[in-house]
Design a protein around this motif. Structure first.
Motif, short mmCIF file in Angstrom:
data_model
loop_
_atom_site.label_atom_id
_atom_site.label_comp_id
_atom_site.label_asym_id
_atom_site.label_seq_id
_atom_site.Cartn_x
_atom_site.Cartn_y
_atom_site.Cartn_z
N THR A 407 0.84 -1.41 0.09
CA THR A 407 0.01 0.13 0.07
C THR A 407 0.96 1.24 0.02
OG1 THR A 407 -0.19 0.29 2.40
CG2 THR A 407 -1.55 -1.11 1.30
N ALA A 408 2.11 1.24 0.28
CA ALA A 408 2.87 2.41 0.43
C ALA A 408 3.64 2.91 -0.85
CB ALA A 408 4.09 2.00 1.32
N ASN A 409 3.11 4.24 -1.15
CA ASN A 409 3.90 4.95 -2.24
C ASN A 409 5.11 5.38 -2.01
OD1 ASN A 409 1.20 4.94 -3.93
ND2 ASN A 409 0.22 6.48 -2.11
N MET A 410 5.95 5.60 -2.69
CA MET A 410 7.23 6.41 -2.94
C MET A 410 7.13 7.61 -2.62
SD MET A 410 10.29 4.97 -2.86
CE MET A 410 9.86 3.32 -3.60
N ASP A 411 6.42 7.88 -1.53
CA ASP A 411 6.36 9.49 -1.09
C ASP A 411 6.35 9.62 0.50
OD1 ASP A 411 3.80 8.75 -0.25
OD2 ASP A 411 2.44 10.10 -1.45
N MET A 412 6.84 10.95 1.01
CA MET A 412 6.85 11.09 2.31
C MET A 412 5.40 10.87 3.18
SD MET A 412 9.75 13.86 2.31
CE MET A 412 9.50 14.91 0.69
N ARG A 413 4.33 11.08 2.61
CA ARG A 413 3.14 10.94 3.45
C ARG A 413 3.01 9.28 3.64
NH1 ARG A 413 -1.39 12.82 4.86
NH2 ARG A 413 -0.78 14.76 3.87
N SER A 414 3.21 8.56 2.69
CA SER A 414 3.22 7.03 2.84
C SER A 414 4.41 6.56 3.94
CB SER A 414 3.38 6.24 1.71
OG SER A 414 2.05 6.12 0.94
N LEU A 415 5.40 7.13 3.77
CA LEU A 415 6.54 6.58 4.40
C LEU A 415 6.82 7.11 6.10
CD1 LEU A 415 9.38 7.12 1.65
CD2 LEU A 415 8.16 5.04 2.42
N PHE A 416 5.91 8.24 6.20
CA PHE A 416 6.27 8.97 7.54
C PHE A 416 4.81 9.04 8.38
CE2 PHE A 416 10.03 10.46 5.24
CZ PHE A 416 11.09 9.54 5.84
N ASP A 417 3.80 9.23 7.46
CA ASP A 417 2.43 9.48 8.25
C ASP A 417 1.61 8.66 8.31
OD1 ASP A 417 3.65 12.08 8.90
OD2 ASP A 417 2.88 13.20 7.04
N ASN A 418 1.35 7.85 7.01
CA ASN A 418 0.26 6.98 7.03
C ASN A 418 0.64 5.62 7.62
OD1 ASN A 418 -1.26 8.62 5.54
ND2 ASN A 418 -0.73 7.67 3.59
N PHE A 419 -0.44 4.88 7.97
CA PHE A 419 -0.24 3.47 8.20
C PHE A 419 -0.28 2.56 7.05
CE2 PHE A 419 -2.00 5.57 12.06
CZ PHE A 419 -1.35 5.07 13.02
N GLU A 420 0.84 1.85 6.69
CA GLU A 420 0.89 1.17 5.60
C GLU A 420 1.19 -0.36 5.89
OE1 GLU A 420 0.16 2.65 2.82
OE2 GLU A 420 0.42 4.69 3.18
N LEU A 421 1.28 -1.12 4.84
CA LEU A 421 1.66 -2.40 4.75
C LEU A 421 2.03 -3.03 3.47
CD1 LEU A 421 1.56 -5.11 6.56
CD2 LEU A 421 -0.79 -5.46 5.58
N ASN A 422 3.22 -3.38 3.45
CA ASN A 422 3.90 -4.02 2.32
C ASN A 422 4.34 -5.53 2.59
OD1 ASN A 422 3.72 -1.54 1.13
ND2 ASN A 422 5.96 -1.45 0.49
#
Length: 474
Positions: A407-422
Motif C-alpha cells: 500500500t505504500a507509495n514512494m512518497d513522504m506521506r506514505s513513508l512517515f505519516d500513514n499506516f501502511e503495509l507491504n
C-alpha cells in the motif's frame, strides 16, 4: 508601532514553535516554515491542526497495548525461515539488507506460502468476492476507501449475507479516505450484524490534531487462512469506470499460508487501537498445511511505531541492488535519503527505471514529482509515464531476488505519516510475474527524455519549485 512589534513577536513565536516541535523531521519542518512565512496566521493554524507529531502524545493507536504476538502454541504451525542459512546465498550488500529485515519486530520471514498476483480491478474483485463467499468462520476487512457505488454495494451485500449466516464479519474504514461514505451504507451493515469501526473519524482527528495521520492499508483476512493486500480500494474507478482515468492499472495479491497470520495480526492491532477490543483467539489463527514455498515478510509501518520500517526497507533495498531497480508508484516524492540512494545506485551502474502516471491524480503532487526528476535523470535514472490509463500500483523490484507489493507509495506521506503495509517477497515465480507486468507497463509508457524535460517552460519550473518546498506535506 506597538502593533508592529507585537505582530513581529507573534511571528517569531510561531517560527520558534514550528522549529521546536518539528526537530524530528527537518524536511517537513522546512515545508511548514515556508507555509507559515507565506501565510503567517493561517499557516500556523494549519500547522496546529495538522502537524502534531503522532509520537509525542498518547494518540488513539497508543491508548491500548498491542495485541500479543502469536503464542508458542500458534507459532508451532508456522515455518519461519532461518535467516543465517538464507543470508549465505547472497552478496554482502544483500546480506546486510536481510540482516536489517531480520530486525523488524513482529514480522518474521515465513516460507510456507502461496501467492497469486492480480494486475487489474476485475481480476481482484472477482477473486475477493469468491473468497468472501467461501468464508466459514470470520471475515476481517480494513480499507482506506470504500465507495457507495456499484462494486461498493456488491461488497456490502456479500458482507451482509455472510453476517446473517452467522459468520463473524468485522469492517474498518479510514475516517478521511471514506469520508464520502454515507452513514446509511454503514448502518445497513450494522443492522445485518457486521461489526463496523471508523479509524480516526474526521471530526475526532481534527480535535486531536491528527487529521494528517491516516490508515492507508487494504487488508482482507478470511478464516485466518486466506488474505488479500495491495493497492486496490473498493470503488468503481478501480474497475476502470472513471471517465477521467479510464483503465486502472493496479497490483493486488492473494496470500495463503503462514504470512496470513501476520496479516491477521496487523488487522487485530488496528481494530484494537480504535476501540480497545482485544479479540485475538486461537480460532483466528487456525492450523493449516504448507500450501506453497513462497517466502514472504510483511512489513507494517506507521506513526504509532518508533521506526519507519518501510522507508528503512526501501533505503536498504536500493543500497543492496546490483543490477536493476524497478519502481512503480503513482506518487513519487522521495525524501533526501531515498533520493541519494537511487542516485548512487544509478551512478554505480544499476539500471533504475521508474514508472509514474501521465494522468495526474493530484496536480500539486505531479509537480512535486517532476521537481525530483532532473537531479535523478542526470545520475542515469530513467523515468516513464504510463499512457494506457492511470497506474496506481506500488511495486519495487530489486534485481531478480526481491520484490515489494503493498500500500505504500514512494512518497513522504506514505513513508512517515500513514499506516501502511507491504509484502517483501522472496519467490522466483512471483518476482518473474511482477517483472513481466513491469515490462508490459513499459510498453504502455513513454520515456521522459532529458533534453525535452530540461526545456520545459520557466512557469512550469516555478510551479515545481513551490510544490517541492511543500512536498513533504503532500
Amino acid at each position: 508601532m506597538i502593533w508592529f512589534i507585537g505582530a513581529t513577536y507573534l511571528y517569531i513565536l510561531q517560527i520558534g514553535l514550528v522549529l521546536f516541535l518539528g526537530f524530528r523531521n527537518p524536511t517537513k519542518t522546512m515545508a511548514w516554515l515556508t507555509i507559515t512565512y507565506l501565510f503567517p496566521l493561517v499557516g500556523f493554524l494549519l500547522y496546529f491542526i495538522m502537524a502534531k507529531d503522532y509520537r509525542m502524545s498518547p494518540p488513539l493507536s497508543r491508548r491500548y497495548a498491542k495485541t500479543p504476538i502469536l503464542s508458542s502454541q500458534l507459532t508451532e504451525h508456522i515455518q519461519v525461515s532461518r535467516w543465517n542459512h538464507f543470508q549465505g546465498r547472497h552478496s554482502t550488500r544483500q546480506n546486510r539488507l536481510l540482516g536489517y529485515m531480520q530486525s523488524i519486530p513482529e514480522a518474521p520471514l515465513t516460507e510456507c506460502n502461496e501467492i497469486l498476483v492480480y494486475n487489474n480491478g476485475e481480476e481482484t474483485f472477482e477473486a475477493i468476492i469468491h473468497a468472501l463467499d467461501q468464508a466459514e468462520h470470520h471475515i476481517h476487512m480494513e480499507y482506506f476507501i470504500i465507495r457507495n457505488d456499484q462494486i461498493g454495494r456488491q461488497i456490502q451485500q456479500v458482507l451482509m449475507k455472510k453476517a446473517k449466516q452467522g459468520i463473524e464479519v468485522r469492517l474498518m474504514v479510514d475516517g478521511l479516505g471514506s469520508h464520502e461514505l454515507k452513514f446509511g451504507y454503514l448502518d445497513e451493515l450494522k443492522q445485518a450484524g457486521v461489526h463496523v469501526q471508523i479509524f480516526s473519524p474526521l471530526r475526532k482527528s481534527l480535535l486531536r490534531k491528527q487529521v494528517n495521520y491516516r490508515n492507508h492499508r487494504k487488508i482482507i483476512v478470511i478464516d485466518g487462512l486466506t488474505g488479500f493486500l495491495g493497492g486496490i480500494n473498493i470503488g468503481d474507478e478501480y474497475l476502470g469506470r472513471s471517465s477521467k482515468f479510464g483503465f486502472w492499472r493496479d497490483t493486488h495479491m492473494r496470500i495463503r499460508g503462514d504470512a496470513v497470520f501476520f496479516l491477521q495480526h496487523t488487522f487485530l492491532n488496528d481494530w484494537q487501537s480504535v476501540n480497545g477490543d482485544q479479540i485475538a483467539t486461537r480460532q483466528l489463527y487456525p492450523p493449516h498445511g504448507c500450501v506453497g514455498q513462497a517466502k514472504i515478510q510483511l512489513i507494517a509501518s506507521g506513526p504509532d511505531t518508533d521506526s519507519d520500517a518501510i522507508h528503512e526497507f526501501y533505503f536498504s533495498a536500493f543500497n543492496a541492488s546490483h543490477h536493476s531497480i524497478s519502481i512503480i508508484s503513482p506518487y513519487f516524492i522521495p525524501d533526501r535519503s531515498l533520493l541519494i540512494a537511487l542516485k548512487t545506485a544509478a551512478l554505480s551502474g544499476v539500471e533504475v527505471k521508474i514508472i509514474i502516471p501521465e494522468i495526474e491524480d493530484h496536480l500539486l503532487v505531479k509537480w512535486a514529482a517532476y521537481s525530483y526528476m532532473e537531479e535523478l535523470m542526470l545520475a542515469g535514472v530513467r523515468f516513464f509515464t504510463y499512457l494506457k490509463g492511470f497506474i496506481h500500483a506500488k511495486i519495487v523490484i530489486i534485481d531478480r531476488t526481491l520484490a515489494s507489493v503493498g500500500t505504500a507509495n514512494m512518497d513522504m506521506r506514505s513513508l512517515f505519516d500513514n499506516f501502511e503495509l507491504n509484502a517483501a517477497i522472496f519467490d522466483e515465480k512471483t518476482i518473474n510475474r511482477l517483472i513481466r507486468d513491469f515490462q508490459e507497463d513499459l510498453t504502455n509508457s513513454k520515456e521522459i527524455r532529458m533534453a525535452e524535460f530540461c526545456n520545459r517552460p520557466l512557469l512550469q519550473k516555478g510551479k515545481e519549485i513551490i510544490a517541492r518546498m511543500v512536498s513533504s506535506l503532500l
